[in-house]
Design an enzyme around this catalytic site. Sequence first.
Site, PDB file in Angstrom:
ATOM      1  N   TYR A  43       0.779  -1.235   0.000  1.00 16.25           N
ATOM      2  CA  TYR A  43       0.000   0.000   0.000  1.00 16.25           C
ATOM      3  C   TYR A  43       0.810   1.285   0.000  1.00 16.25           C
ATOM      4  O   TYR A  43       0.258   2.345  -0.295  1.00 16.25           O
ATOM      5  CB  TYR A  43      -0.994   0.009   1.174  1.00 16.25           C
ATOM      6  N   GLY A  45       2.986   3.991  -1.545  1.00 22.83           N
ATOM      7  CA  GLY A  45       3.196   4.378  -2.927  1.00 22.83           C
ATOM      8  C   GLY A  45       1.853   4.440  -3.639  1.00 22.83           C
ATOM      9  O   GLY A  45       0.805   4.503  -3.014  1.00 22.83           O
ATOM     10  N   GLY A  47      -1.443   3.450  -5.411  1.00 20.14           N
ATOM     11  CA  GLY A  47      -2.370   2.318  -5.442  1.00 20.14           C
ATOM     12  C   GLY A  47      -2.191   1.363  -4.281  1.00 20.14           C
ATOM     13  O   GLY A  47      -1.580   1.693  -3.274  1.00 20.14           O
ATOM     14  N   HIS A  63      -3.913   5.534   5.192  1.00 16.26           N
ATOM     15  CA  HIS A  63      -3.731   6.793   4.463  1.00 16.26           C
ATOM     16  C   HIS A  63      -4.518   6.754   3.147  1.00 16.26           C
ATOM     17  O   HIS A  63      -5.200   7.732   2.804  1.00 16.26           O
ATOM     18  CB  HIS A  63      -2.236   7.022   4.211  1.00 16.26           C
ATOM     19  N   ASP A  64      -4.441   5.640   2.427  1.00 13.68           N
ATOM     20  CA  ASP A  64      -5.225   5.490   1.195  1.00 13.68           C
ATOM     21  C   ASP A  64      -6.717   5.611   1.491  1.00 13.68           C
ATOM     22  O   ASP A  64      -7.460   6.251   0.741  1.00 13.68           O
ATOM     23  CB  ASP A  64      -4.954   4.140   0.532  1.00 13.68           C
ATOM     24  N   ASP A 105      -2.296  13.244   5.889  1.00 14.79           N
ATOM     25  CA  ASP A 105      -0.840  13.118   5.803  1.00 14.79           C
ATOM     26  C   ASP A 105      -0.196  13.142   7.185  1.00 14.79           C
ATOM     27  O   ASP A 105       0.716  12.362   7.470  1.00 14.79           O
ATOM     28  CB  ASP A 105      -0.261  14.229   4.929  1.00 14.79           C
TER      29      ASP A 105
END
Length: 138
Positions: A43, A45, A47, A63-64, A105
């Site tokens: 996860y 980076g 995608g 975070h995604d 973030d």
Amino acid sequence: MRALWIVAVLLVGVEGNLLQFNKMIKFETNKNAIPFYAFYGCYCGWGGRGRPKDATDRCCFVHDCCYGKLPNCDTKWDIYSYSLKSGFITCGKGTWCEEQICECDRVAAECLRRSLSTYKYGYMFYLDSRCKGPSEQC
């Protein structure tokens, strides 16, 4: 795919959110996002799929998910206001999107710091093809 995206970012010289997120990560972990987190696990980076490999990868998964809750925001490029002082990241005022992106973030960078003791160098350049199975729900 992640590798191409990172190279593109480096060539363009991003001055937006991605650079800000890198600074937060460096502040919290004393590691640069590239190379330590840009290709880590399933996860970290661009995608992601499958199950997070460990606590560090889970930070990236969360975070995604956080970005996923902001479909009308330009999460990769919006520039936000923040400060790094006295050992803390503080998000500043801005548009609703800027404030939310900054919080995503900030929380992720702090999560990566808490996960430093379990960071596995074997996941540092993990191949996407090794990320199998269904993704977890956010």
